[in-house]
Design an enzyme around this catalytic site. Structure first.
Site, mmCIF file in Angstrom:
data_model
loop_
_atom_site.group_PDB
_atom_site.id
_atom_site.type_symbol
_atom_site.label_atom_id
_atom_site.label_comp_id
_atom_site.label_asym_id
_atom_site.label_seq_id
_atom_site.Cartn_x
_atom_site.Cartn_y
_atom_site.Cartn_z
ATOM 1 N N TYR A 1 0.806 -1.209 0.000
ATOM 2 C CA TYR A 1 0.000 0.000 0.000
ATOM 3 C C TYR A 1 0.850 1.274 0.000
ATOM 4 C CZ TYR A 1 -4.028 -2.931 0.932
ATOM 5 O OH TYR A 1 -5.016 -3.875 0.834
ATOM 6 N N ASP B 1 -1.641 -18.090 3.859
ATOM 7 C CA ASP B 1 -2.614 -18.960 3.167
ATOM 8 C C ASP B 1 -3.159 -20.019 4.117
ATOM 9 O OD1 ASP B 1 0.071 -19.627 3.052
ATOM 10 O OD2 ASP B 1 -0.062 -20.744 1.190
ATOM 11 N N ASP C 1 -11.616 -8.913 6.141
ATOM 12 C CA ASP C 1 -12.881 -9.135 5.415
ATOM 13 C C ASP C 1 -13.337 -10.584 5.590
ATOM 14 O OD1 ASP C 1 -12.850 -6.500 4.445
ATOM 15 O OD2 ASP C 1 -13.632 -7.124 2.494
ATOM 16 N N LYS D 1 4.204 -14.297 5.039
ATOM 17 C CA LYS D 1 4.486 -15.231 3.934
ATOM 18 C C LYS D 1 6.026 -15.302 3.811
ATOM 19 C CE LYS D 1 3.069 -17.747 0.352
ATOM 20 N NZ LYS D 1 2.243 -18.961 0.460
#
Ligand code: NAI
Length: 333
Positions: free
Chosen positions: A124, A204, A232, A171
């Site tokens: 971002y 994940d 979300d 990750k």
């Protein structure tokens, strides 16, 4: 005592849920004065500025902002105003609690987690370039300073709120330098908080585990993009985007907003669910030391949700925003 806050009415359902929330705050006797500004795409079309200068000045004076969602064009057009606000005021800690509510039936009745999303860097940071006409680069930025402060905030919160565990999401198996450093810093800082269990999960796997066994998660801390996606996902576990509040905290400034967007598909229909924005306002009241008012509002909301006749279509009801607000205000009086 009356406190003055800045309020941004955004786009889509923004104005509807803002009016709803302010009327509930008033009915609850929150003792707030509002400096209200219209911001976003509609304001840009009308007056040529996405956020008027006096709206910035108001936030800089009051330091507390209740902000409803703003539309961001996809692909082209202006950069996200949300990202800009978070960067401009260094609102680095995005805190998103997701808790199952007994009144909202979902397959996941035992969710009680809090996501700490780093808010200012990662992908971002907005550093993108075209290398040639068929190749785009987007740079992921992770710094020690920004990682340390969000991770330390997550552990501090865990201690203060009597939580048991903080999980680092990353990750690092693929992004060994950037996410690897985030994970290393996490375990360094965890040593300052021996009373809190520290563990980590690859993002994940975390997404799968959130759906299979969400009750294993307590406080979670992660870089910006994973926080955006997993929060979300968490809202889906507890009944949808209409139920997830958030605070964005930085040094001296605090901005409170729902996790959801401007929902253009239902704007103007009078059926938007204002709960996420209302609970964001409750986080604001807690931040301002008005816990007693916040508790009364939360209790009234729980009762209305449990009773079920005035709830909005996203929660399976047929009530309007006005019905829902009216039912809450009745319980407050
Ligand atoms: P969205 O969150 O606006 O909507 C996704 C789905 O959830 C839609 O079907 C919508 O009707 C429903 N929904 C969302 N909030 C609801 C509520 N309070 N009550 C009932 N249903 C609700 O996400 P979408 O469609 O991807 O984004 C729309 C716009 O919002 C975009 O321009 C996006 O950039 C912007 N956005 C702004 C945010 C902010 O200002 N903080 C955050 C996320 C998106």
């Amino acid at each position: 005592m009356n406190d003055t806050i800045t309020v941004f009415k955004g786009d889509g359902i923004g104005p509807e849920i803002t009016d709803a929330v302010l009327s509930i705050l008033d009915a609850a006797g929150a003792g707030l004065n509002y400096e209200i500004f219209s911001v976003g795409a509609a304001e840009y079309e009308a007056h040529g500025a996405l956020i008027p200068d006096d709206a910035f000045a108001s936030f800089e004076k009051n330091k507390i902002l209740l902000k409803s969602p703003i539309t961001t064009p996809v692909g082209t057009g202006f950069r996200s105003l949300n990202v800009m606000m978070r960067k401009k005021y260094d609102l680095y800690a995005n805190i998103r609690p997701a808790k199952s509510n007994p009144a909202v039936k979902t397959p996941f009745p035992n969710v009680d987690l809090v996501i700490f999303r780093e808010n200012t860097e990662d992908l971002y940071a907005g550093v993108e370039e075209m290398i040639d006409e068929n190749t785009a680069h987007s740079i992921k930025i992770i710094t020690r300073a920004c990682s340390e402060r969000i991770i330390r905030d997550a552990f501090t919160y865990a201690v203060r709120q009597n939580r048991k565990k903080v999980t680092c999401i990353h990750k690092a198996n693929i992004m060994k330098l950037s996410d690897g450093m985030f994970r290393d810093i996490f375990y360094e800082i965890s040593k300052e908080f021996p009373q809190i269990e520290a563990d980590d999960k690859i993002v994940d796997n975390a997404a799968m585990q959130l759906v299979m066994k969400p009750e294993q998660f307590d406080v979670m801390v992660m870089p910006n993009l994973y926080g955006d996606i997993l929060s979300d996902l968490s809202s889906g576990l507890i009944g949808g985007l209409g139920l997830l509040p958030s605070s964005n905290l930085g040094c001296g400034y605090a901005m409170f907003e729902a996790v959801h967007g401007s929902a253009p598909d239902i704007a103007g229909k009078g059926i938007a669910n204002p709960t996420a924005f209302l609970w964001s306002a409750c986080m604001m009241l807690d931040h301002m030391g008005k816990q007693e008012v916040s508790l009364r509002i939360r209790k009234a909301v729980d009762e209305v949700l449990m009773e079920g006749t005035a709830i909005t279509p996203d929660l399976g009801g047929s009530g309007t925003t006005a019905d829902y607000v009216h039912a809450i205000i009745q319980r407050l009086s």
